[in-house]
Design a protein around this motif. Structure first.
Motif, PDB file in Angstrom:
ATOM      1  N   ASN A 255       0.808  -1.216   0.000  1.00  0.00           N
ATOM      2  CA  ASN A 255       0.000   0.000   0.000  1.00  0.00           C
ATOM      3  C   ASN A 255       0.843   1.269   0.000  1.00  0.00           C
ATOM      4  OD1 ASN A 255      -2.428  -1.452   0.091  1.00  0.00           O
ATOM      5  ND2 ASN A 255      -2.325  -1.634   2.338  1.00  0.00           N
ATOM      6  N   GLY A 256       2.135   1.122  -0.217  1.00  0.00           N
ATOM      7  CA  GLY A 256       3.027   2.277  -0.179  1.00  0.00           C
ATOM      8  C   GLY A 256       3.138   2.974  -1.526  1.00  0.00           C
ATOM      9  N   THR A 257       3.709   4.171  -1.479  1.00  0.00           N
ATOM     10  CA  THR A 257       3.957   4.991  -2.664  1.00  0.00           C
ATOM     11  C   THR A 257       5.417   5.384  -2.672  1.00  0.00           C
ATOM     12  OG1 THR A 257       1.709   5.879  -2.601  1.00  0.00           O
ATOM     13  CG2 THR A 257       3.329   7.104  -3.879  1.00  0.00           C
ATOM     14  N   LEU A 258       6.012   5.388  -3.845  1.00  0.00           N
ATOM     15  CA  LEU A 258       7.423   5.773  -3.951  1.00  0.00           C
ATOM     16  C   LEU A 258       7.600   7.204  -3.457  1.00  0.00           C
ATOM     17  CD1 LEU A 258       8.405   4.222  -7.406  1.00  0.00           C
ATOM     18  CD2 LEU A 258       9.027   3.406  -5.127  1.00  0.00           C
ATOM     19  N   ALA A 259       8.497   7.371  -2.509  1.00  0.00           N
ATOM     20  CA  ALA A 259       8.683   8.688  -1.901  1.00  0.00           C
ATOM     21  C   ALA A 259       9.869   9.442  -2.467  1.00  0.00           C
ATOM     22  CB  ALA A 259       8.860   8.527  -0.384  1.00  0.00           C
ATOM     23  N   ALA A 260      10.758   8.771  -3.166  1.00  0.00           N
ATOM     24  CA  ALA A 260      11.973   9.410  -3.651  1.00  0.00           C
ATOM     25  C   ALA A 260      12.535   8.594  -4.807  1.00  0.00           C
ATOM     26  CB  ALA A 260      13.004   9.528  -2.524  1.00  0.00           C
ATOM     27  N   PRO A 261      13.463   9.164  -5.570  1.00  0.00           N
ATOM     28  CA  PRO A 261      14.093   8.410  -6.670  1.00  0.00           C
ATOM     29  C   PRO A 261      14.860   7.207  -6.160  1.00  0.00           C
ATOM     30  CG  PRO A 261      14.491  10.765  -6.901  1.00  0.00           C
ATOM     31  CD  PRO A 261      13.896  10.578  -5.551  1.00  0.00           C
ATOM     32  N   GLY A 262      14.999   6.186  -7.025  1.00  0.00           N
ATOM     33  CA  GLY A 262      15.798   5.018  -6.680  1.00  0.00           C
ATOM     34  C   GLY A 262      17.269   5.368  -6.551  1.00  0.00           C
ATOM     35  N   VAL A 263      17.965   4.606  -5.715  1.00  0.00           N
ATOM     36  CA  VAL A 263      19.374   4.865  -5.419  1.00  0.00           C
ATOM     37  C   VAL A 263      20.183   3.625  -5.783  1.00  0.00           C
ATOM     38  CG1 VAL A 263      21.026   5.465  -3.622  1.00  0.00           C
ATOM     39  CG2 VAL A 263      18.734   6.443  -3.569  1.00  0.00           C
ATOM     40  N   VAL A 264      21.377   3.841  -6.342  1.00  0.00           N
ATOM     41  CA  VAL A 264      22.250   2.748  -6.784  1.00  0.00           C
ATOM     42  C   VAL A 264      23.085   2.252  -5.613  1.00  0.00           C
ATOM     43  CG1 VAL A 264      24.045   2.063  -8.399  1.00  0.00           C
ATOM     44  CG2 VAL A 264      22.306   3.706  -9.096  1.00  0.00           C
ATOM     45  N   LEU A 265      23.187   0.925  -5.491  1.00  0.00           N
ATOM     46  CA  LEU A 265      23.946   0.269  -4.435  1.00  0.00           C
ATOM     47  C   LEU A 265      25.062  -0.585  -5.047  1.00  0.00           C
ATOM     48  CD1 LEU A 265      20.965  -1.046  -2.248  1.00  0.00           C
ATOM     49  CD2 LEU A 265      22.286   1.045  -1.888  1.00  0.00           C
ATOM     50  N   PRO A 266      25.948  -1.125  -4.215  1.00  0.00           N
ATOM     51  CA  PRO A 266      26.887  -2.140  -4.721  1.00  0.00           C
ATOM     52  C   PRO A 266      26.132  -3.405  -5.136  1.00  0.00           C
ATOM     53  CG  PRO A 266      27.648  -1.202  -2.638  1.00  0.00           C
ATOM     54  CD  PRO A 266      26.253  -0.718  -2.838  1.00  0.00           C
ATOM     55  N   ASP A 267      26.838  -4.318  -5.771  1.00  0.00           N
ATOM     56  CA  ASP A 267      26.248  -5.581  -6.210  1.00  0.00           C
ATOM     57  C   ASP A 267      26.000  -6.469  -4.994  1.00  0.00           C
ATOM     58  OD1 ASP A 267      25.408  -7.794  -7.568  1.00  0.00           O
ATOM     59  OD2 ASP A 267      27.394  -8.345  -8.318  1.00  0.00           O
ATOM     60  N   LEU A 268      24.721  -6.659  -4.657  1.00  0.00           N
ATOM     61  CA  LEU A 268      24.367  -7.439  -3.473  1.00  0.00           C
ATOM     62  C   LEU A 268      24.142  -8.913  -3.787  1.00  0.00           C
ATOM     63  CD1 LEU A 268      21.865  -4.946  -1.782  1.00  0.00           C
ATOM     64  CD2 LEU A 268      24.325  -5.178  -1.389  1.00  0.00           C
ATOM     65  N   ASP A 269      23.531  -9.220  -4.926  1.00  0.00           N
ATOM     66  CA  ASP A 269      23.242 -10.619  -5.268  1.00  0.00           C
ATOM     67  C   ASP A 269      24.357 -11.264  -6.080  1.00  0.00           C
ATOM     68  OD1 ASP A 269      22.875  -9.151  -7.523  1.00  0.00           O
ATOM     69  OD2 ASP A 269      20.758  -9.639  -7.799  1.00  0.00           O
ATOM     70  N   GLU A 270      25.464 -10.564  -6.252  1.00  0.00           N
ATOM     71  CA  GLU A 270      26.680 -11.102  -6.889  1.00  0.00           C
ATOM     72  C   GLU A 270      26.407 -11.643  -8.292  1.00  0.00           C
ATOM     73  OE1 GLU A 270      28.068 -13.957  -4.060  1.00  0.00           O
ATOM     74  OE2 GLU A 270      28.967 -12.454  -2.758  1.00  0.00           O
ATOM     75  N   ASP A 271      25.645 -10.877  -9.083  1.00  0.00           N
ATOM     76  CA  ASP A 271      25.400 -11.248 -10.480  1.00  0.00           C
ATOM     77  C   ASP A 271      26.155 -10.344 -11.452  1.00  0.00           C
ATOM     78  OD1 ASP A 271      24.034  -8.929 -10.087  1.00  0.00           O
ATOM     79  OD2 ASP A 271      22.111  -9.636 -10.887  1.00  0.00           O
ATOM     80  N   GLY A 272      27.065  -9.525 -10.940  1.00  0.00           N
ATOM     81  CA  GLY A 272      27.862  -8.659 -11.801  1.00  0.00           C
ATOM     82  C   GLY A 272      27.217  -7.333 -12.131  1.00  0.00           C
ATOM     83  N   VAL A 273      26.014  -7.080 -11.638  1.00  0.00           N
ATOM     84  CA  VAL A 273      25.301  -5.833 -11.918  1.00  0.00           C
ATOM     85  C   VAL A 273      24.964  -5.164 -10.596  1.00  0.00           C
ATOM     86  CG1 VAL A 273      23.280  -4.790 -13.017  1.00  0.00           C
ATOM     87  CG2 VAL A 273      24.348  -6.810 -14.035  1.00  0.00           C
ATOM     88  N   ARG A 274      25.203  -3.852 -10.517  1.00  0.00           N
ATOM     89  CA  ARG A 274      24.885  -3.138  -9.295  1.00  0.00           C
ATOM     90  C   ARG A 274      23.373  -3.148  -9.057  1.00  0.00           C
ATOM     91  NH1 ARG A 274      28.046   2.507  -9.388  1.00  0.00           N
ATOM     92  NH2 ARG A 274      27.158   2.585 -11.488  1.00  0.00           N
ATOM     93  N   ASP A 275      22.999  -3.178  -7.790  1.00  0.00           N
ATOM     94  CA  ASP A 275      21.588  -3.251  -7.416  1.00  0.00           C
ATOM     95  C   ASP A 275      21.100  -1.893  -6.932  1.00  0.00           C
ATOM     96  OD1 ASP A 275      21.351  -6.081  -7.959  1.00  0.00           O
ATOM     97  OD2 ASP A 275      22.586  -6.390  -6.171  1.00  0.00           O
ATOM     98  N   LEU A 276      19.802  -1.837  -6.566  1.00  0.00           N
ATOM     99  CA  LEU A 276      19.136  -0.574  -6.271  1.00  0.00           C
ATOM    100  C   LEU A 276      18.327  -0.699  -4.998  1.00  0.00           C
ATOM    101  CD1 LEU A 276      17.763  -0.312  -9.890  1.00  0.00           C
ATOM    102  CD2 LEU A 276      19.700   1.000  -9.081  1.00  0.00           C
ATOM    103  N   VAL A 277      17.940   0.458  -4.457  1.00  0.00           N
ATOM    104  CA  VAL A 277      17.030   0.502  -3.324  1.00  0.00           C
ATOM    105  C   VAL A 277      16.040   1.637  -3.557  1.00  0.00           C
ATOM    106  CG1 VAL A 277      18.542   2.021  -1.964  1.00  0.00           C
ATOM    107  CG2 VAL A 277      16.832   0.607  -0.811  1.00  0.00           C
ATOM    108  N   VAL A 278      14.774   1.380  -3.256  1.00  0.00           N
ATOM    109  CA  VAL A 278      13.729   2.398  -3.349  1.00  0.00           C
ATOM    110  C   VAL A 278      13.109   2.560  -1.968  1.00  0.00           C
ATOM    111  CG1 VAL A 278      13.237   2.033  -5.785  1.00  0.00           C
ATOM    112  CG2 VAL A 278      12.043   0.659  -4.060  1.00  0.00           C
ATOM    113  N   LEU A 279      12.599   3.761  -1.717  1.00  0.00           N
ATOM    114  CA  LEU A 279      11.965   4.087  -0.448  1.00  0.00           C
ATOM    115  C   LEU A 279      10.495   4.375  -0.687  1.00  0.00           C
ATOM    116  CD1 LEU A 279      12.208   4.732   2.591  1.00  0.00           C
ATOM    117  CD2 LEU A 279      12.750   7.090   1.941  1.00  0.00           C
ATOM    118  N   ALA A 280       9.652   3.628  -0.001  1.00  0.00           N
ATOM    119  CA  ALA A 280       8.200   3.819  -0.118  1.00  0.00           C
ATOM    120  C   ALA A 280       7.658   4.250   1.235  1.00  0.00           C
ATOM    121  CB  ALA A 280       7.520   2.532  -0.577  1.00  0.00           C
ATOM    122  N   ILE A 281       6.599   5.056   1.168  1.00  0.00           N
ATOM    123  CA  ILE A 281       5.969   5.549   2.386  1.00  0.00           C
ATOM    124  C   ILE A 281       4.512   5.117   2.384  1.00  0.00           C
ATOM    125  CG2 ILE A 281       5.465   7.772   1.301  1.00  0.00           C
ATOM    126  CD1 ILE A 281       5.749   9.061   4.051  1.00  0.00           C
TER     127      ILE A 281
END
Length: 623
Positions: A255-281
């Motif tokens: 039931n949340g809504t995106l509160a801000a733009p997505g942010v780039v993170l280091p590669d967390l799942d070790e697939d060679g591609v950097r991952d992301l995090v989004v913040l919902a409110i």
């Protein structure tokens, strides 16, 4: 000698026609003639035979040298009678010299022909780099139907070396199934060369932010553009084709809504591609929810992680901060700044204790700021925060935190979160613009502060001490106008801002700044080398809602892109205009505005020569 004797025997009247008869008288005459010829020949040869003179005397050395020197013209006389005197070696030397000259000429001509062929091949087969011939262009994109956001991004999407322009705007409003009107938007990419449309893609909702980057560091993969909507849209687009690569399923946001733009993170799942995090409110509660997203597929990396925070004010973040030791933290808050370690979010999302190598690092100076109850949240700053920026720290591989608060401006050292300096200000509501104004190689900041009705104060703050180094009051009725900067090759920055018209005069005359029509706004440039004057580069009749500066690395030029909405008439939406301006061209064509008298005064020729030597470089202000 035999040849001479034989010629003597052939003299007319001295030889008997009948060789078989012998005549003593004739023979006697012939003997006398032969003796005379032999004597004459000896005289012609210098009169010396067997080392003796004709008189039987041995010649002295001097007389012998003179005799030899005198013999040369007589030998030539003999040669003119038909007898060759040049030796055979001379003829061979002349022939060899002629052959060498011929070979040398042939080699030169052959080299010249080959060089000309290579030049022609390079001219016709090797493409020349594109030159930004269109230093200025403007595109009218039609009416913008509502929408308060103005996302604008620059990225080279077609590989021509020039950054192109990406933006999104609302085209219409469609009713949803529950009766709520949601705007339909469009994502457009314009050529940085001439403003032509490269591609466009429809969006289900208005875009909040557009960010183009490379999710695979160090590779030649195509650029990815992340588009964050105002409701639940979060998609990755191929910057070259404009096709969607993946879109986050909105059901994961609950039931949340995106509160801000997505942010780039280091590669967390070790697939060679950097991952992301989004913040919902949440819509009915102030809970914040972090969701880790795979950069390759757009699928969640684990379950959502919720945090309860207490605060009043603007939403801050989220922003990713990497410490000197390599620890990763997420900064966010409501009117305050708190931090949470990325490893804590990852452990809760995955429900396991094993961590990837990039998340196994801690920062002691940050960790000791945790609450007494060992909460996962770390308090950073909690005094009326309105804006947060990360700026590059001098002589360090980390960033400092520049905090815009209601009371003023604060710079925190990123290494230990202690204040570097504090500047008390009132009326600061826009984000400071970093740049190099002083000579200490530390980032300074351009501020614009509302100073009464129709006026604003432009101010440059020293990034090392927090003191004010330059200030000027400018007329401006626009509430918030974007300010930008660009770095030059001598490690200085030019600052650009908008204000209403001031008198443009020659630098050699006395002038008092005046005001122009309130509806016309001008783009002014401030250079640290000439703080007593401004350059009027361009003007606009509408409202400037966004601006970006890009660098053309090939030509060492910078270009200024603006997004402007024109005045709207009753019943008609405001037109949207995107413009591009070459800064090096504008520097030479701009008008000079003298702010104060200086001694000695700056001459027009001196200023023009200085501006013509300015070159721009691409130097980021944050790590």
């Amino acid at each position: 000698m035999a040849t001479v004797l034989s010629r003597a025997l052939k003299l007319p009247g001295k030889k008997s026609p009948d060789l078989g008869e012998y005549d003593p008288l004739t023979q006697a005459d012939s003997d006398e003639s032969e003796d005379d010829l032999v004597l004459n020949l000896q005289q012609k040869n210098g009169g010396v035979k067997n080392g003796k003179s004709p008189l039987g005397e041995v010649p002295e050395p001097d007389s012998d040298a003179e005799a030899v020197g005198a013999a040369k013209p007589h030998l030539s006389e003999v040669a003119t009678e038909g007898y060759p005197s040049e030796p055979l070696g001379g003829l061979e030397q002349k022939a060899t010299s002629s052959i060498v000259s011929y070979v040398r000429t042939s080699v030169f001509l052959l080299t010249l022909v080959i060089s000309m062929i290579l030049v022609l091949v390079c001219a016709f087969l090797i493409p020349c780099p594109p030159r930004d011939l269109h230093s200025t262009w403007s595109r009218h994109l039609g009416p913008q139907r509502g929408g308060d956001l103005s996302p604008l991004e620059l990225a080279d999407v077609n590989g021509d070396g020039l950054r192109d322009v990406l933006l999104s705007f609302v085209t219409s409003r469609n009713g949803s199934a529950v009766g709520v009107s949601r705007p339909a938007a469009i994502l457009v990419c314009l050529s940085g060369m001439n403003g032509s449309t490269l591609w466009l893609s429809p969006l289900p909702e208005e875009a909040r932010d557009i960010t183009c980057l490379d999710l695979i560091p160090g590779s030649v993969a195509e650029t990815i553009c992340l588009v964050t909507g105002t409701h639940k849209m979060f998609s990755a687009f191929n910057a070259t084709s404009g096709k969607a690569i993946w879109t986050l399923n909105p059901n994961y946001l609950s039931n949340g809504t995106l509160a801000a733009p997505g942010v780039v993170l280091p590669d967390l799942d070790e697939d060679g591609v950097r991952d992301l995090v989004v913040l919902a409110i949440g819509e009915l509660q102030p809970d914040l929810c972090f969701l880790l997203v795979s950069g390759r597929t757009g699928s969640p990396v684990g379950r959502p992680v919720k945090y309860n925070i207490v605060g009043v004010g603007n939403l801050i973040g989220p922003q990713v901060y990497v410490t000197t030791n390599g620890a990763v933290y997420i900064l966010f808050g409501f009117g305050n700044i708190q931090a949470v370690a990325l490893r804590d979010i990852f452990v809760q999302a995955q429900n396991r204790d094993s961590l990837p190598p990039s998340l196994q690092i801690e920062e002691p100076e940050w960790e000791k700021r945790r609450s007494i109850n060992l909460s996962e949240l770390i308090d950073i700053y909690s005094d009326g925060v309105e804006l947060l920026q990360m700026v590059k720290a001098p002589d360090s591989n980390c960033s400092n935190l520049l905090i815009t608060a209601r009371q003023g401006l604060v710079l925190l050292r990123g290494q230990n979160l202690t204040p570097s300096w504090t500047l008390s200000l009132q009326g600061l509501h826009s984000q400071p613009t970093p740049g190099y104004f002083t000579d200490d190689q530390t980032l300074d900041f351009l501020l614009q502060i509302q100073d009464g009705v129709g006026m604003k104060k432009m101010m440059v703050v020293d990034g090392d001490s927090g003191s004010v180094t330059w200030t000027y009051n400018a007329p401006c009725h626009m509430k918030e106008t974007p300010t930008t900067s660009a770095v030059t090759s001598d490690q200085k920055s030019v600052f650009l801002f908008w204000a209403e018209g001031m008198s443009a005069v020659s630098p050699s005359s006395d002038a008092i700044p005046g005001t122009g029509p309130p509806s016309l706004h001008h783009l002014y440039l401030l250079h640290p080398a000439f703080p007593s004057l401004l350059l009027d580069l361009a003007n606009a009749t509408g409202t400037v809602t966004a601006s970006e500066v890009g660098i053309n690395d090939l030509w060492k030029d910078a270009f200024y892109v603006t997004r402007t909405t024109g005045p709207s008439s009753e019943g008609h939406p405001a037109p949207l205009v995107v413009s591009k301006l070459s800064l090096r061209w504008a520097l030479m064509e701009g008008q000079v505005v003298q702010l104060e008298d200086t001694t000695p005064k700056i001459g027009r020729g001196e200023l023009r020569r200085f501006l013509s030597r300015i070159k721009f470089v691409d130097l980021p202000y944050q790590i």
